[in-house]
Design a protein around this motif. Sequence first.
Motif, PDB file in Angstrom:
ATOM      1  N   SER A   3     -12.919 -12.484   3.069  1.00  0.00           N
ATOM      2  CA  SER A   3     -12.528 -11.630   1.950  1.00  0.00           C
ATOM      3  C   SER A   3     -13.108 -10.240   2.148  1.00  0.00           C
ATOM      4  CB  SER A   3     -13.004 -12.234   0.631  1.00  0.00           C
ATOM      5  OG  SER A   3     -14.417 -12.245   0.608  1.00  0.00           O
ATOM      6  N   ARG A   4     -12.412  -9.261   1.618  1.00  0.00           N
ATOM      7  CA  ARG A   4     -12.836  -7.865   1.725  1.00  0.00           C
ATOM      8  C   ARG A   4     -13.757  -7.513   0.580  1.00  0.00           C
ATOM      9  NH1 ARG A   4      -9.449  -2.907   3.615  1.00  0.00           N
ATOM     10  NH2 ARG A   4     -10.450  -1.887   1.912  1.00  0.00           N
ATOM     11  N   THR A   5     -14.823  -6.835   0.872  1.00  0.00           N
ATOM     12  CA  THR A   5     -15.727  -6.376  -0.164  1.00  0.00           C
ATOM     13  C   THR A   5     -15.228  -5.037  -0.677  1.00  0.00           C
ATOM     14  OG1 THR A   5     -17.564  -7.445   0.975  1.00  0.00           O
ATOM     15  CG2 THR A   5     -18.124  -5.770  -0.659  1.00  0.00           C
ATOM     16  N   PRO A   6     -15.013  -4.913  -2.001  1.00  0.00           N
ATOM     17  CA  PRO A   6     -14.561  -3.630  -2.541  1.00  0.00           C
ATOM     18  C   PRO A   6     -15.568  -2.523  -2.233  1.00  0.00           C
ATOM     19  CG  PRO A   6     -14.393  -5.358  -4.195  1.00  0.00           C
ATOM     20  CD  PRO A   6     -15.152  -5.930  -3.039  1.00  0.00           C
ATOM     21  N   GLN A   7     -15.048  -1.356  -1.903  1.00  0.00           N
ATOM     22  CA  GLN A   7     -15.900  -0.210  -1.586  1.00  0.00           C
ATOM     23  C   GLN A   7     -15.385   1.019  -2.312  1.00  0.00           C
ATOM     24  OE1 GLN A   7     -16.047   0.297   2.633  1.00  0.00           O
ATOM     25  NE2 GLN A   7     -17.199  -1.570   2.966  1.00  0.00           N
ATOM     26  N   MET A   8     -16.309   1.801  -2.835  1.00  0.00           N
ATOM     27  CA  MET A   8     -15.971   3.043  -3.510  1.00  0.00           C
ATOM     28  C   MET A   8     -15.706   4.125  -2.464  1.00  0.00           C
ATOM     29  SD  MET A   8     -18.254   5.049  -6.324  1.00  0.00           S
ATOM     30  CE  MET A   8     -19.210   6.169  -5.326  1.00  0.00           C
ATOM     31  N   THR A  38      -5.012  18.410   0.338  1.00  0.00           N
ATOM     32  CA  THR A  38      -5.858  17.445   1.030  1.00  0.00           C
ATOM     33  C   THR A  38      -5.884  16.165   0.213  1.00  0.00           C
ATOM     34  OG1 THR A  38      -7.975  17.077   2.136  1.00  0.00           O
ATOM     35  CG2 THR A  38      -8.073  18.120  -0.015  1.00  0.00           C
ATOM     36  N   THR A  39      -5.857  15.041   0.902  1.00  0.00           N
ATOM     37  CA  THR A  39      -5.968  13.737   0.251  1.00  0.00           C
ATOM     38  C   THR A  39      -7.451  13.416   0.108  1.00  0.00           C
ATOM     39  OG1 THR A  39      -3.871  13.007   1.172  1.00  0.00           O
ATOM     40  CG2 THR A  39      -5.383  11.286   0.439  1.00  0.00           C
ATOM     41  N   LEU A  40      -7.839  12.984  -1.088  1.00  0.00           N
ATOM     42  CA  LEU A  40      -9.244  12.686  -1.358  1.00  0.00           C
ATOM     43  C   LEU A  40      -9.578  11.213  -1.182  1.00  0.00           C
ATOM     44  CD1 LEU A  40      -9.636  14.896  -4.540  1.00  0.00           C
ATOM     45  CD2 LEU A  40     -10.382  15.424  -2.209  1.00  0.00           C
ATOM     46  N   ALA A  41      -8.661  10.325  -1.566  1.00  0.00           N
ATOM     47  CA  ALA A  41      -8.905   8.887  -1.462  1.00  0.00           C
ATOM     48  C   ALA A  41      -7.571   8.154  -1.426  1.00  0.00           C
ATOM     49  CB  ALA A  41      -9.739   8.401  -2.643  1.00  0.00           C
ATOM     50  N   ILE A  42      -7.563   7.004  -0.739  1.00  0.00           N
ATOM     51  CA  ILE A  42      -6.361   6.167  -0.631  1.00  0.00           C
ATOM     52  C   ILE A  42      -6.777   4.711  -0.783  1.00  0.00           C
ATOM     53  CG2 ILE A  42      -4.441   5.444   0.835  1.00  0.00           C
ATOM     54  CD1 ILE A  42      -4.735   8.052   2.377  1.00  0.00           C
ATOM     55  N   ALA A  43      -6.055   3.971  -1.627  1.00  0.00           N
ATOM     56  CA  ALA A  43      -6.311   2.537  -1.784  1.00  0.00           C
ATOM     57  C   ALA A  43      -5.989   1.822  -0.474  1.00  0.00           C
ATOM     58  CB  ALA A  43      -5.460   1.967  -2.915  1.00  0.00           C
ATOM     59  N   PRO A  44      -6.698   0.722  -0.189  1.00  0.00           N
ATOM     60  CA  PRO A  44      -6.451  -0.015   1.064  1.00  0.00           C
ATOM     61  C   PRO A  44      -4.996  -0.428   1.261  1.00  0.00           C
ATOM     62  CG  PRO A  44      -8.464  -0.801   0.038  1.00  0.00           C
ATOM     63  CD  PRO A  44      -7.811   0.143  -0.950  1.00  0.00           C
ATOM     64  N   ASP A  45      -4.267  -0.708   0.162  1.00  0.00           N
ATOM     65  CA  ASP A  45      -2.864  -1.112   0.304  1.00  0.00           C
ATOM     66  C   ASP A  45      -1.907   0.085   0.271  1.00  0.00           C
ATOM     67  OD1 ASP A  45      -2.851  -0.369  -2.359  1.00  0.00           O
ATOM     68  OD2 ASP A  45      -2.199  -2.327  -3.118  1.00  0.00           O
ATOM     69  N   HIS A  46      -2.447   1.299   0.211  1.00  0.00           N
ATOM     70  CA  HIS A  46      -1.688   2.559   0.245  1.00  0.00           C
ATOM     71  C   HIS A  46      -0.731   2.740  -0.932  1.00  0.00           C
ATOM     72  CE1 HIS A  46      -3.050   3.952   4.237  1.00  0.00           C
ATOM     73  NE2 HIS A  46      -3.288   2.666   4.378  1.00  0.00           N
ATOM     74  N   THR A  47      -0.935   2.024  -2.026  1.00  0.00           N
ATOM     75  CA  THR A  47      -0.066   2.196  -3.189  1.00  0.00           C
ATOM     76  C   THR A  47      -0.622   3.202  -4.193  1.00  0.00           C
ATOM     77  OG1 THR A  47      -1.078   0.347  -4.363  1.00  0.00           O
ATOM     78  CG2 THR A  47       0.880  -0.143  -3.011  1.00  0.00           C
ATOM     79  N   LEU A  48      -1.871   3.636  -3.998  1.00  0.00           N
ATOM     80  CA  LEU A  48      -2.511   4.570  -4.919  1.00  0.00           C
ATOM     81  C   LEU A  48      -3.343   5.559  -4.111  1.00  0.00           C
ATOM     82  CD1 LEU A  48      -2.874   5.033  -8.017  1.00  0.00           C
ATOM     83  CD2 LEU A  48      -4.977   3.711  -7.826  1.00  0.00           C
ATOM     84  N   SER A  49      -3.210   6.836  -4.461  1.00  0.00           N
ATOM     85  CA  SER A  49      -4.015   7.855  -3.786  1.00  0.00           C
ATOM     86  C   SER A  49      -4.224   9.028  -4.734  1.00  0.00           C
ATOM     87  CB  SER A  49      -3.331   8.335  -2.496  1.00  0.00           C
ATOM     88  OG  SER A  49      -2.119   8.991  -2.795  1.00  0.00           O
ATOM     89  N   CYS A  50      -5.140   9.904  -4.358  1.00  0.00           N
ATOM     90  CA  CYS A  50      -5.335  11.126  -5.128  1.00  0.00           C
ATOM     91  C   CYS A  50      -5.526  12.282  -4.167  1.00  0.00           C
ATOM     92  CB  CYS A  50      -6.491  11.007  -6.117  1.00  0.00           C
ATOM     93  SG  CYS A  50      -8.095  10.728  -5.376  1.00  0.00           S
ATOM     94  N   ALA A  51      -5.155  13.480  -4.632  1.00  0.00           N
ATOM     95  CA  ALA A  51      -5.160  14.653  -3.766  1.00  0.00           C
ATOM     96  C   ALA A  51      -5.353  15.913  -4.592  1.00  0.00           C
ATOM     97  CB  ALA A  51      -3.829  14.739  -3.008  1.00  0.00           C
TER      98      ALA A  51
END
Length: 142
Positions: A3-8, A38-51
Amino acid sequence: MPSRTPQMQTGSVHQQDLQPSPINPDWILEGNPIARATTLAIAPDHTLSCAVWECHAGSFKWVFGLDEIIQILEGEVVIEEQNAARKVHTLRAGDTAFFPDGLTTHWTVSKYVKKFAIHRTIPRSFLWRLKRKMRHLLGLAS
């Protein structure tokens, strides 16, 4: 399967972090709008991001290919919905807006605008994406 450990994820924006993010030349209506982002963060499944995105003076069409929520950080933009309502919205620093996937708009940046954006992509089937692309190419999509 492990299992993947969630990371901030964290991010910070400095002017030098913004990279060219050209607007489709076919969408430019007036002027020479120069955009950077610039992209600041992307969810591991690439369905959510912020920029963070900025743009200098110009007018252009924008077709949203995903859901986007924005907050204006600096400047001002006038946005006209290209639908039956054809509403016009003026957004300034502190204002927030939601743009649903598929919405077509016209943006007018008189001087400068900078926004923080949250993007949500809803996974769709290949057939759904093909039908949507065909509608767009045939001019049947808004």
